[in-house]
Design a protein around this motif. Structure first.
Motif, PDB file in Angstrom:
ATOM      1  N   GLU A 168      -5.601  -0.075  11.060  1.00 32.72           N
ATOM      2  CA  GLU A 168      -6.222  -0.326   9.872  1.00 32.72           C
ATOM      3  C   GLU A 168      -5.579  -0.153   8.712  1.00 32.72           C
ATOM      4  N   ASP A 169      -4.909   0.822   8.676  1.00 33.77           N
ATOM      5  CA  ASP A 169      -4.187   1.546   7.544  1.00 33.77           C
ATOM      6  C   ASP A 169      -3.279   0.321   7.053  1.00 33.77           C
ATOM      7  N   LEU A 170      -2.750  -0.502   8.063  1.00 32.73           N
ATOM      8  CA  LEU A 170      -1.360  -1.422   7.729  1.00 32.73           C
ATOM      9  C   LEU A 170      -2.129  -2.865   7.640  1.00 32.73           C
ATOM     10  N   LYS A 171      -3.277  -3.202   7.644  1.00 27.33           N
ATOM     11  CA  LYS A 171      -4.074  -4.383   7.753  1.00 27.33           C
ATOM     12  C   LYS A 171      -3.713  -5.408   6.494  1.00 27.33           C
ATOM     13  N   THR A 172      -3.111  -4.859   5.473  1.00 34.85           N
ATOM     14  CA  THR A 172      -2.653  -5.429   4.220  1.00 34.85           C
ATOM     15  C   THR A 172      -1.332  -5.979   4.484  1.00 34.85           C
ATOM     16  N   ILE A 199       3.632   7.143   4.971  1.00 28.65           N
ATOM     17  CA  ILE A 199       3.692   5.648   5.028  1.00 28.65           C
ATOM     18  C   ILE A 199       2.050   4.935   5.114  1.00 28.65           C
ATOM     19  N   PHE A 200       1.558   5.566   6.085  1.00 28.41           N
ATOM     20  CA  PHE A 200       0.269   5.304   6.476  1.00 28.41           C
ATOM     21  C   PHE A 200      -0.719   5.153   5.044  1.00 28.41           C
ATOM     22  N   ASP A 201      -0.595   6.517   4.685  1.00 25.97           N
ATOM     23  CA  ASP A 201      -1.436   6.659   3.397  1.00 25.97           C
ATOM     24  C   ASP A 201      -1.154   5.636   2.233  1.00 25.97           C
ATOM     25  N   ILE A 202       0.164   5.593   2.038  1.00 22.42           N
ATOM     26  CA  ILE A 202       0.862   4.634   0.907  1.00 22.42           C
ATOM     27  C   ILE A 202       0.234   3.320   1.322  1.00 22.42           C
ATOM     28  N   ALA A 203       0.390   2.837   2.539  1.00 21.98           N
ATOM     29  CA  ALA A 203       0.197   1.430   2.506  1.00 21.98           C
ATOM     30  C   ALA A 203      -1.580   1.163   2.697  1.00 21.98           C
ATOM     31  N   LYS A 204      -2.390   2.215   2.904  1.00 22.76           N
ATOM     32  CA  LYS A 204      -3.736   2.188   2.958  1.00 22.76           C
ATOM     33  C   LYS A 204      -4.123   2.272   1.251  1.00 22.76           C
ATOM     34  N   ASN A 205      -3.643   3.258   0.547  1.00 24.93           N
ATOM     35  CA  ASN A 205      -4.178   3.478  -0.725  1.00 24.93           C
ATOM     36  C   ASN A 205      -3.633   2.593  -1.716  1.00 24.93           C
ATOM     37  N   HIS A 206      -2.559   1.781  -1.416  1.00 25.34           N
ATOM     38  CA  HIS A 206      -2.131   0.890  -2.280  1.00 25.34           C
ATOM     39  C   HIS A 206      -2.016  -0.556  -1.956  1.00 25.34           C
ATOM     40  N   GLU A 207      -2.769  -0.829  -0.770  1.00 23.13           N
ATOM     41  CA  GLU A 207      -2.804  -1.992  -0.010  1.00 23.13           C
ATOM     42  C   GLU A 207      -1.261  -2.927  -0.128  1.00 23.13           C
ATOM     43  N   ALA A 208      -0.417  -2.113   0.647  1.00 17.84           N
ATOM     44  CA  ALA A 208       0.878  -2.644   0.609  1.00 17.84           C
ATOM     45  C   ALA A 208       0.790  -3.845   1.391  1.00 17.84           C
ATOM     46  N   THR A 209       1.860  -4.817   1.100  1.00 17.21           N
ATOM     47  CA  THR A 209       2.035  -5.983   1.673  1.00 17.21           C
ATOM     48  C   THR A 209       3.300  -6.147   2.382  1.00 17.21           C
ATOM     49  N   LEU A 247       6.161   0.720  -4.083  1.00 18.78           N
ATOM     50  CA  LEU A 247       5.405   1.809  -3.755  1.00 18.78           C
ATOM     51  C   LEU A 247       6.616   2.873  -3.237  1.00 18.78           C
ATOM     52  N   ILE A 248       7.050   3.963  -3.985  1.00 17.06           N
ATOM     53  CA  ILE A 248       8.161   4.776  -3.591  1.00 17.06           C
ATOM     54  C   ILE A 248       7.862   5.876  -3.118  1.00 17.06           C
ATOM     55  N   ALA A 249       8.263   6.086  -1.715  1.00 12.03           N
ATOM     56  CA  ALA A 249       8.130   7.333  -0.970  1.00 12.03           C
ATOM     57  C   ALA A 249       9.599   8.106  -1.184  1.00 12.03           C
ATOM     58  N   PRO A 250       9.329   9.574  -1.643  1.00 10.55           N
ATOM     59  CA  PRO A 250      10.512  10.244  -1.438  1.00 10.55           C
ATOM     60  C   PRO A 250      11.299  10.347  -0.442  1.00 10.55           C
ATOM     61  N   LYS A 251      10.546  10.584   0.726  1.00 10.86           N
ATOM     62  CA  LYS A 251      11.312  10.303   1.976  1.00 10.86           C
ATOM     63  C   LYS A 251      10.361   9.720   3.059  1.00 10.86           C
ATOM     64  N   PHE A 252      10.966   9.631   4.278  1.00 14.83           N
ATOM     65  CA  PHE A 252      10.263   9.001   5.263  1.00 14.83           C
ATOM     66  C   PHE A 252       9.195  10.001   6.091  1.00 14.83           C
ATOM     67  N   SER A 253       7.994   9.823   6.138  1.00 15.15           N
ATOM     68  CA  SER A 253       7.100  10.568   6.731  1.00 15.15           C
ATOM     69  C   SER A 253       6.187   9.582   7.504  1.00 15.15           C
ATOM     70  N   TYR A 260       3.011   7.541  16.156  1.00 16.15           N
ATOM     71  CA  TYR A 260       2.462   8.507  15.656  1.00 16.15           C
ATOM     72  C   TYR A 260       1.159   8.539  16.159  1.00 16.15           C
ATOM     73  N   GLU A 261       0.705   9.787  16.680  1.00 17.71           N
ATOM     74  CA  GLU A 261      -0.685   9.784  17.237  1.00 17.71           C
ATOM     75  C   GLU A 261      -2.070   9.384  16.355  1.00 17.71           C
ATOM     76  N   GLU A 262      -1.728   9.764  15.239  1.00 17.25           N
ATOM     77  CA  GLU A 262      -2.772   9.734  14.230  1.00 17.25           C
ATOM     78  C   GLU A 262      -2.913   8.413  13.622  1.00 17.25           C
ATOM     79  N   SER A 263      -2.305   7.266  14.060  1.00 16.54           N
ATOM     80  CA  SER A 263      -2.056   6.011  13.384  1.00 16.54           C
ATOM     81  C   SER A 263      -3.191   5.419  13.338  1.00 16.54           C
TER      82      SER A 263
END
Length: 516
Positions: A282-286, A251-261, A241-247, A276-279
């Motif tokens: 649940e987005d990292l539950k996978t 990261i939270f969006d990618i983890a949630k949308n692609h069920e990162a492991t 799950l390639i992220a062009p840069k760290f943000s 991160y205040e908006e973390s």
């Protein structure tokens, strides 16, 4: 077996499996393997052959993967370069590394044009499109125009049925330039065997498999990402799950949308994610596993992250010369916060005294490493190689100790090295730039604690006159050093502390900083 052949096998067995997601596009293993073969053939048609050196000056993207694996399939040696390096830093690596072809972004064409005159060995600049270049740029007016080739055209014209030459396990696959204590980077030569064995052993130790979806936000040009987050998952048939840069948001969006492991990062990244205040946990539950490396993670941060997101963080240790991994905290036994873990598969770590003799449990000594992952040597530096590899053992220069259960702990890092957000900075390199300024008499550089980056660079300077300002000297440094190497503070003092032989006492400077 090597990385390129392993990719080919995976594509044959699981052609429709997704190899990577990148922004709004994805690729199956069959598509990725086809692109790699076509690009290898495209390089060959340019005159690049087995043994030639190809540099990658790229960020995280499919171009990096196709470029690297394509060059490896051809039998060329890949030299990854940090794209944020200054022209001086890049030119040194390209010249010292005898680079024949450079694969880079269209955004960096002006940089390539500026360096062309001092890069006589570079015959080709292969340009990757980003869609961000101003269409008004007149490429035909550039002196490098005859050397410019299109990455896309090479893929289009390449033959899908390219046949790779015979590759020996001991052929050099990658040269990783790492800053040296002399102030100039050294090229660690990693063979096909080095890279393949370490990726395979890491995958086995961390149980990386075809079901894993691995967030790839560490920079691909860095050896941590190269082995743990790129080669190991591809070898196991997983999905990047390639992220062009760290943000943190990305990261939270990618983890949630692609069920990162799996997520791997340096401690700084974990710190930003944790703060991160908006973390939303649940987005990292996978996630089944987080991997930390590049620098020591504060135990308080490790525990806070694990508690907040309910995921295990495994710390490890490595260095470019070892491809890079030698230790990780195991998944089948208790993890010990503050430890770098135990030997990974097929790699042996040992703590020795100055005579090379193993010291008793709990005693501090130098960490040395042995295994199929240890580099062939430093490029064009036989004396440095002989001083670093003795009887098959790689001397890391790091002080460590081992407990009774075989867990290792780093006591201190290589002498004077500063780790800024996971990147190694050697004071000598920064000092040489400072000393080159005509108004600087003396300079000393060291690492100081930083709440966000782990450490920051601080410089102490004795100047000739009061006319030199901190801002002026920082500007001068920025013209010669990458951003992460720049001093966060330059303190002017009347005299640097020295011992009776005239050696600068860094420890005295550091104590003065910490006692303020």
């Amino acid at each position: 077996m090597n990385l390129s052949h392993r990719l080919q096998d995976t594509a044959t067995k699981n052609p429709d499996k997704i190899a990577y997601h990148f922004l709004n596009q994805s690729s199956t293993y069959a598509e990725l393997n086809a692109a790699v073969s076509k690009f290898a053939d495209g390089l060959q048609k340019l005159g690049v052959k087995k043994g030639d050196h190809v540099a990658l000056i790229l960020g995280n993207s499919p171009h990096f993967i196709i470029g690297m694996y394509g060059a490896l399939r051809l039998g060329a040696t890949v030299i990854p370069v940090n794209p944020i390096y200054t022209p001086d830093e890049i030119a040194f690596i390209l010249n010292n590394g005898d680079v024949k072809a450079v694969i880079t972004l269209d955004l960096l064409v002006p940089l390539a044009e500026k360096m062309n005159a001092i890069l006589p060995k570079v015959e080709h600049f292969i340009i990757c499109p980003t869609g961000q270049v101003n269409g008004e740029m007149d490429l035909t007016s550039l002196t490098i125009f005859p050397k410019m080739k299109s990455f896309t055209e090479l893929l289009t014209l390449g033959d899908l049925h390219f046949e790779s030459p015979v590759l020996d396990d001991e052929d050099v696959a990658v040269i990783l330039y790492t800053s040296g204590t002399t102030g100039k980077p050294k090229g660690a030569m990693l063979t096909h065997r080095n890279l393949y064995s370490n990726a395979s052993d890491v995958a086995e130790y961390l149980k990386i498999n075809s079901d894993d979806r691995v967030i790839t936000t560490l920079p691909m040009f860095h050896v941590f990402c190269l082995t743990v987050v790129l080669n190991a998952p591809l070898m196991a048939g997983g999905t990047l799950l390639i992220a062009p840069k760290f943000s943190p948001k990305d990261i939270f969006d990618i983890a949630k949308n692609h069920e990162a492991t799996v997520f791997a990062g340096v401690p700084t990244m974990f710190n930003f994610l944790n703060q991160y205040e908006e973390s939303n946990p649940e987005d990292l539950k996978t996630l089944r596993l987080c991997i930390s490396g590049g620098a020591s993670m504060p135990v308080a941060l490790l525990k806070a992250f694990e508690q907040k997101f309910n995921v295990l963080v495994s710390e490890g240790y490595g260095l470019s010369e070892a491809s890079p991994v030698t230790c990780f905290n195991p998944l089948d036994r208790p993890r010990k916060p503050g430890s770098i873990g135990t030997n990974i598969v097929n790699v042996e770590n040992k703590v020795v005294n100055e005579l090379g003799e193993e010291v008793p449990v709990g005693q501090v000594g130098e960490l040395i490493v042995k295994g199929p992952n240890v580099m062939k040597g430093y490029y064009k530096l036989p004396e440095e190689t002989a001083a670093t590899i003795k009887e098959g053992w790689l001397y890391t220069g790091d002080l460590a100790q081992m407990d009774e259960e075989g867990y290792f702990y780093i006591v201190d890092r290589k002498k004077d090295m500063v780790i800024v957000g996971g990147y190694n900075v050697y004071p000598r390199e920064v000092e040489e730039v400072l000393y080159s300024h005509p108004e600087v008499v003396e300079a000393a550089v060291l690492g100081v604690p930083d709440p966000n980056l782990g450490e920051a660079v601080q410089a102490f300077v004795v100047k000739k006159s009061n006319s030199l300002t901190e801002q002026e000297l920082l500007q001068y440094c920025s013209e010669h050093l990458a951003k992460y190497k720049l001093p966060s503070v330059i303190e002017f003092i009347d005299e640097l502390p020295k011992n009776t032989t005239g050696k600068i006492l860094r420890r005295a400077l550091k104590e003065a900083v910490l006692n303020k």
